[in-house]
Scaffold this active site. Structure first.
Site, PDB file in Angstrom:
ATOM      1  CE1 TYR A  98      45.272   3.322  15.389  1.00 46.79           C
ATOM      2  CE2 TYR A  98      45.230   3.646  13.011  1.00 46.79           C
ATOM      3  CZ  TYR A  98      45.286   4.162  14.287  1.00 46.79           C
ATOM      4  OH  TYR A  98      45.328   5.520  14.475  1.00 46.79           O
TER       5      TYR A  98
HETATM    6  N1  LIG Z   1      50.435   8.035  14.467  1.00 40.03           N
HETATM    7  C1  LIG Z   1      49.692   8.419  13.440  1.00 40.03           C
HETATM    8  O1  LIG Z   1      50.182   8.668  12.333  1.00 40.03           O
HETATM    9  C2  LIG Z   1      48.205   8.591  13.640  1.00 40.03           C
HETATM   10  C3  LIG Z   1      47.420   8.952  12.544  1.00 40.03           C
HETATM   11  C4  LIG Z   1      46.062   9.179  12.747  1.00 40.03           C
HETATM   12  C5  LIG Z   1      45.513   9.032  14.022  1.00 40.03           C
HETATM   13  N2  LIG Z   1      46.297   8.652  15.084  1.00 40.03           N
HETATM   14  C6  LIG Z   1      45.675   8.526  16.417  1.00 40.03           C
HETATM   15  O2  LIG Z   1      45.906   9.714  17.149  1.00 40.03           O
HETATM   16  C7  LIG Z   1      45.853   9.436  18.552  1.00 40.03           C
HETATM   17  C8  LIG Z   1      46.999  10.138  19.266  1.00 40.03           C
HETATM   18  O3  LIG Z   1      48.233   9.746  18.727  1.00 40.03           O
HETATM   19  P1  LIG Z   1      49.598  10.106  19.501  1.00 40.03           P
HETATM   20  O4  LIG Z   1      50.708   9.604  18.643  1.00 40.03           O
HETATM   21  O5  LIG Z   1      49.591  11.507  19.977  1.00 40.03           O
HETATM   22  O6  LIG Z   1      49.425   9.152  20.756  1.00 40.03           O
HETATM   23  P2  LIG Z   1      50.465   8.725  21.890  1.00 40.03           P
HETATM   24  O7  LIG Z   1      51.560   9.720  22.038  1.00 40.03           O
HETATM   25  O8  LIG Z   1      50.842   7.303  21.655  1.00 40.03           O
HETATM   26  O9  LIG Z   1      49.549   8.829  23.199  1.00 40.03           O
HETATM   27  C9  LIG Z   1      48.553   7.929  23.459  1.00 40.03           C
HETATM   28  C10 LIG Z   1      48.085   8.172  24.884  1.00 40.03           C
HETATM   29  O10 LIG Z   1      47.097   7.208  25.186  1.00 40.03           O
HETATM   30  C11 LIG Z   1      47.312   6.790  26.508  1.00 40.03           C
HETATM   31  N3  LIG Z   1      46.788   5.463  26.776  1.00 40.03           N
HETATM   32  C12 LIG Z   1      47.186   4.282  26.229  1.00 40.03           C
HETATM   33  N4  LIG Z   1      46.524   3.271  26.817  1.00 40.03           N
HETATM   34  C13 LIG Z   1      45.710   3.829  27.739  1.00 40.03           C
HETATM   35  C14 LIG Z   1      44.805   3.305  28.690  1.00 40.03           C
HETATM   36  N5  LIG Z   1      44.607   1.967  28.820  1.00 40.03           N
HETATM   37  N6  LIG Z   1      44.134   4.148  29.506  1.00 40.03           N
HETATM   38  C15 LIG Z   1      44.332   5.484  29.392  1.00 40.03           C
HETATM   39  N7  LIG Z   1      45.192   6.055  28.525  1.00 40.03           N
HETATM   40  C16 LIG Z   1      45.874   5.225  27.714  1.00 40.03           C
HETATM   41  C17 LIG Z   1      48.821   6.793  26.691  1.00 40.03           C
HETATM   42  O11 LIG Z   1      49.115   6.837  28.076  1.00 40.03           O
HETATM   43  P3  LIG Z   1      50.637   6.814  28.649  1.00 40.03           P
HETATM   44  O12 LIG Z   1      51.185   8.180  28.385  1.00 40.03           O
HETATM   45  O13 LIG Z   1      50.471   6.508  30.082  1.00 40.03           O
HETATM   46  O14 LIG Z   1      51.360   5.742  27.876  1.00 40.03           O
HETATM   47  C18 LIG Z   1      49.207   8.041  25.931  1.00 40.03           C
HETATM   48  O15 LIG Z   1      49.193   9.147  26.788  1.00 40.03           O
HETATM   49  C19 LIG Z   1      45.858   7.916  18.672  1.00 40.03           C
HETATM   50  O16 LIG Z   1      44.540   7.470  18.929  1.00 40.03           O
HETATM   51  C20 LIG Z   1      46.269   7.432  17.292  1.00 40.03           C
HETATM   52  O17 LIG Z   1      45.687   6.203  16.977  1.00 40.03           O
HETATM   53  C21 LIG Z   1      47.623   8.439  14.903  1.00 40.03           C
END
Ligand SMILES: NC(=O)c1ccc[n+]([C@@H]2O[C@H](COP(=O)([O-])OP(=O)(O)OC[C@H]3O[C@@H](n4cnc5c(N)ncnc54)[C@H](OP(=O)(O)O)[C@@H]3O)[C@@H](O)[C@H]2O)c1
Length: 215
Positions: free
Chosen positions: A128
């Site tokens: 990741y």
């Molecule tokens: N979780 C953590 O602690 C953490 C820490 C640091 C950074 N981050 C990063 O922060 C970002 C946002 O996190 P989050 O938890 O808010 O994310 P999330 O709720 O999982 O949302 C991700 C979005 O990406 C979309 N997506 C996935 N595959 C796609 C595709 N093929 N084409 C277009 N859209 C697509 C999803 O679409 P659908 O709604 O249709 O499924 C969803 O709307 C991510 O990049 C994550 O890696 C996360």
């Protein structure tokens, strides 16, 4: 600006869309994967565009001059999807932005993306962070006017409005609410001192606007 939010239906993406629309400084185009998500985006004040990072999506970049990339394959998919979305999808988005002359590109990355080895023994976490790293490197080399935002672990707690932020990659332990991350993404668009910068952040003691101005 006219901002394309990629990953607009995500937890952070939705808050980002809402904040952009409420700011009255920006027009928002919300990139979503499914037509049934369109009504929600309109309710938030955005114009939906249906497109998938794993298929053709260059058309989503019409009529926009800024991009916020807030998509991610999420923790419930395999490493193949991490590569396809977090790495290759982001890289394609960067290339399309370059081709279209996009003026600002804000990348929601992750703390640790500068050094994937911090993942230790976790192959999945390493994969990741490597995907995020590769996308960030591509963005830095693209010539685009970028800001890379690297938060700690995301939570769904209420916003605090306060962060600790720095250009030094300290790999701090820490969390930050998605609401505060969304506020930083929106603020970054017009924050000229964040041009061509990578910032790492967690919730902390400093009001977001003041903290970003001091970078
Ligand atoms: N979780 C953590 O602690 C953490 C820490 C640091 C950074 N981050 C990063 O922060 C970002 C946002 O996190 P989050 O938890 O808010 O994310 P999330 O709720 O999982 O949302 C991700 C979005 O990406 C979309 N997506 C996935 N595959 C796609 C595709 N093929 N084409 C277009 N859209 C697509 C999803 O679409 P659908 O709604 O249709 O499924 C969803 O709307 C991510 O990049 C994550 O890696 C996360």
């Amino acid at each position: 600006m006219h901002v394309l939010v990629i990953g607009a239906n995500g937890t952070t993406g939705r808050i980002t869309v809402k904040k952009l629309a409420e700011s009255e400084q920006h027009l928002v185009k919300a990139m979503i994967r499914k037509s049934e998500q369109a009504g929600d985006m309109e309710d938030l004040g955005a114009r939906p565009i249906i497109a998938d990072l794993e298929q053709a999506f260059k058309y989503a970049f019409e009529d926009v001059n800024a991009v916020i990339f807030a998509a991610g394959s999420g923790p419930d998919t395999g490493t193949d999807k991490t590569t396809a979305v977090d790495r290759d999808g982001a890289i394609k988005a960067i290339d399309f932005a370059k081709e279209k002359g996009i003026e600002r590109f804000i990348m929601l990355s992750s703390m640790g993306a500068d050094d994937p080895s911090i993942a230790g023994d976790s192959d999945t976490f390493h994969h990741y962070l490597q995907a995020k790293h590769d996308a960030d490197v591509h963005l830095k080399q693209s010539g685009l006017n970028y800001t890379i935002v690297r938060p700690g672990a995301l939570t769904d707690d209420e916003a605090t409005g306060k962060i600790d932020v720095s250009e030094e990659m300290k790999h701090r332990e820490g969390e930050i609410t998605r609401e505060d991350v969304a506020a930083v993404l929106v603020e970054s668009i017009l924050c000229t001192n964040l041009h061509h910068k990578t910032i790492e952040m967690v919730n902390g003691d400093h009001p977001i606007k003041d903290a970003l101005k001091e970078i």
